[in-house]
Design a protein around this motif. Structure first.
Motif, mmCIF file in Angstrom:
data_model
loop_
_atom_site.group_PDB
_atom_site.id
_atom_site.type_symbol
_atom_site.label_atom_id
_atom_site.label_comp_id
_atom_site.label_asym_id
_atom_site.label_seq_id
_atom_site.Cartn_x
_atom_site.Cartn_y
_atom_site.Cartn_z
ATOM 1 N N GLN A 40 -12.218 -16.182 51.593
ATOM 2 C CA GLN A 40 -11.454 -17.004 52.538
ATOM 3 C C GLN A 40 -11.694 -18.493 52.264
ATOM 4 O OE1 GLN A 40 -13.002 -15.183 56.102
ATOM 5 N NE2 GLN A 40 -11.087 -14.108 56.531
ATOM 6 N N THR A 41 -12.960 -18.829 51.981
ATOM 7 C CA THR A 41 -13.296 -20.227 51.664
ATOM 8 C C THR A 41 -12.583 -20.671 50.391
ATOM 9 O OG1 THR A 41 -15.469 -19.832 52.630
ATOM 10 C CG2 THR A 41 -15.239 -21.821 51.334
ATOM 11 N N SER A 42 -12.586 -19.780 49.376
ATOM 12 C CA SER A 42 -11.914 -20.111 48.114
ATOM 13 C C SER A 42 -10.434 -20.362 48.345
ATOM 14 C CB SER A 42 -12.061 -18.966 47.107
ATOM 15 O OG SER A 42 -13.369 -18.861 46.718
ATOM 16 N N ARG B 241 -20.601 -25.458 44.326
ATOM 17 C CA ARG B 241 -21.364 -24.666 45.288
ATOM 18 C C ARG B 241 -21.500 -23.218 44.799
ATOM 19 N NH1 ARG B 241 -20.304 -21.873 50.109
ATOM 20 N NH2 ARG B 241 -18.170 -21.597 49.409
ATOM 21 N N LYS C 73 -9.045 -21.432 51.091
ATOM 22 C CA LYS C 73 -8.908 -22.726 51.763
ATOM 23 C C LYS C 73 -9.077 -23.883 50.783
ATOM 24 C CE LYS C 73 -10.201 -21.351 56.421
ATOM 25 N NZ LYS C 73 -11.339 -21.182 57.314
ATOM 26 N N GLN C 74 -10.074 -23.732 49.893
ATOM 27 C CA GLN C 74 -10.327 -24.789 48.903
ATOM 28 C C GLN C 74 -9.135 -24.963 47.968
ATOM 29 O OE1 GLN C 74 -14.031 -23.740 47.023
ATOM 30 N NE2 GLN C 74 -15.249 -24.950 48.457
ATOM 31 N N ASN D 108 -19.208 -12.235 44.368
ATOM 32 C CA ASN D 108 -18.446 -13.480 44.547
ATOM 33 C C ASN D 108 -18.071 -14.103 43.209
ATOM 34 O OD1 ASN D 108 -18.290 -13.553 47.359
ATOM 35 N ND2 ASN D 108 -20.353 -14.369 47.519
ATOM 36 N N SER E 146 -21.696 -19.367 45.756
ATOM 37 C CA SER E 146 -21.285 -18.528 46.880
ATOM 38 C C SER E 146 -22.342 -17.482 47.185
ATOM 39 C CB SER E 146 -19.966 -17.836 46.550
ATOM 40 O OG SER E 146 -19.029 -18.772 46.134
ATOM 41 N N GLY F 263 -17.615 -29.441 46.911
ATOM 42 C CA GLY F 263 -17.867 -28.010 47.049
ATOM 43 C C GLY F 263 -17.559 -27.208 45.798
ATOM 44 N N ALA G 140 -15.901 -13.628 53.352
ATOM 45 C CA ALA G 140 -15.989 -15.017 53.826
ATOM 46 C C ALA G 140 -15.806 -15.997 52.678
ATOM 47 C CB ALA G 140 -17.326 -15.248 54.515
ATOM 48 N N GLU G 141 -16.424 -15.681 51.538
ATOM 49 C CA GLU G 141 -16.328 -16.579 50.387
ATOM 50 C C GLU G 141 -14.914 -16.621 49.828
ATOM 51 O OE1 GLU G 141 -18.485 -18.691 49.437
ATOM 52 O OE2 GLU G 141 -20.254 -17.997 50.500
#
Lengths: 183, 190
Positions: B101-103, B90, B105-106, A81, B92, B87, B98-99
């Protein structure tokens, strides 16, 4: 299984309180983390910085580890990540840079070491030539992760991982042959 | 190496032959970036609090609309500032997909925030321009009031110009980052 989780919790409780235990994580898994970093980034200096960032992230994230997966899997996720974030931030294009074939040291080194280093460079370059999805799968596989564990790190279906792994092996073999011929 | 496939065990040994460097002290640029982010948040908070103080003074001074607009602007800026950074520190620990996808969105949120900032600045400027115009066309307006409304307009103009300059940089960065993240995601799943 319960024993395994309990052992991990006990271990991590120590980690939270004692820095030398964190050092143990780095000793046990530092190699894997470093190779993940090297897989994403070519520049040695940037690799060192990225490696530090990952260590720092691990230090902060360790309390979140609940023992649902192996510690190694948990650490691989954080490393991947962080590397993905780095690539997104720096817009690195590892596949388009020239590989430095120069010997890493001026010291007198036995031939076996040179040979070993060359083989490693060759493999690293071949892996870097793969598309990102295959690169991640094969590098984790070379670290000893099973397809199920790889799917846990990457968040993909294990069947997809197996398919990618087969494709990655084929491409890796071709790239290795090609690189050998180039040399 | 076999003819039809590769020996992963052999390659695994070669792969693992690379040893990591000795860990050093944590002196990462990411930490510096994080500290910079905290410092910026603190500065923005202080500016918003000062602005709110000015707004309360305006309200007490009888300039209800101007005071209310300033207060709304300051509080909205403060809220957006915190929201955009939520966030960011945060770690990861989820799966890479998933991360990522979150990035995405952020970053999309950050992009929207940057546009939100531009719109808020534009509306604030427009509002003050209208106030200044109304004052200037009103025969009953005293010279002191007119001068003060132009002062507010000038100060806000400078603030908005600076804010627009910063926001446009953030907007461009977010756009590029979003593009790279989506490209990475595409590369990862294909």
């Amino acid at each position: 299984m319960r024993d395994y989780i309990s052992a991990n919790h006990n271990f991590l409780r120590h980690v939270l309180n004692r820095e030398d235990e964190f050092q143990k994580i780095l000793t046990d898994h530092g190699g894997m983390i470093w190779r993940i970093v090297r897989n994403y980034e070519r520049d040695q200096q940037v690799c060192l910085e990225l490696n530090q960032d990952i260590y720092f992230a691990i230090w902060k994230a360790i309390p979140k580890f609940k023992g649902n997966s192996k510690l190694k899997t948990f650490l691989a996720r954080i490393a991947h990540n962080k590397c993905i974030s780095h690539v997104a931030r720096e817009a690195m294009k590892p596949n388009h840079e020239e590989l430095d074939f120069s010997h890493p040291s001026d010291d007198d080194t036995p031939y076996e070491n040179i040979e070993s280093s060359n083989r490693h460079d060759l493999l690293m370059e071949a892996v870097r030539r793969l598309p990102l999805g295959l690169q991640q799968v094969i590098s984790l596989s070379l670290e000893g992760f099973t397809p199920k564990e790889i799917s846990s790190v990457l968040g993909e279906n294990p069947n997809i991982i197996s398919i990618r792994l087969t494709r990655a092996k084929k491409f890796l073999r071709d790239d290795l042959e090609e690189l050998k011929n180039e040399r | 190496m076999k003819d039809d496939n590769i020996d992963l065990d052999e390659l695994s040994l070669i792969w693992k032959s690379e040893t990591p460097p000795v860990p050093k002290k944590f002196t990462s640029p990411v930490q510096l970036a994080r500290l910079k982010m905290y410092a910026l948040t603190a500065i923005e908070t202080m500016i918003a609090i000062t602005g709110s103080g000015v707004a309360i003074y305006l309200l007490a001074d009888g300039l209800f609309l101007l005071g209310l607009a300033t207060l709304t602007f300051c509080l909205a800026s403060l809220g957006i500032s915190f929201w955009s950074r939520s966030g960011a520190s945060r770690i990861s620990t989820g799966s890479v997909k998933a991360e990522l996808q979150t990035s995405i969105k952020q970053t999309q949120s950050q992009y929207r925030w940057a546009w939100g900032g531009i719109w808020i600045c534009s509306f604030a400027l427009l509002f003050l321009a209208v106030v200044a115009y109304l004052f200037s066309t009103n025969q009953e307006t005293q010279a002191a009031e007119l001068a003060r409304s132009f002062q507010y307009f000038s100060v806000t103009l400078v603030f908005v110009a600076l804010n627009l300059a910063v926001t446009s940089v953030i907007l461009e960065k977010s756009r590029k980052k979003l593009f790279r993240l989506k490209l990475l995601y595409e590369n990862m799943i294909n």
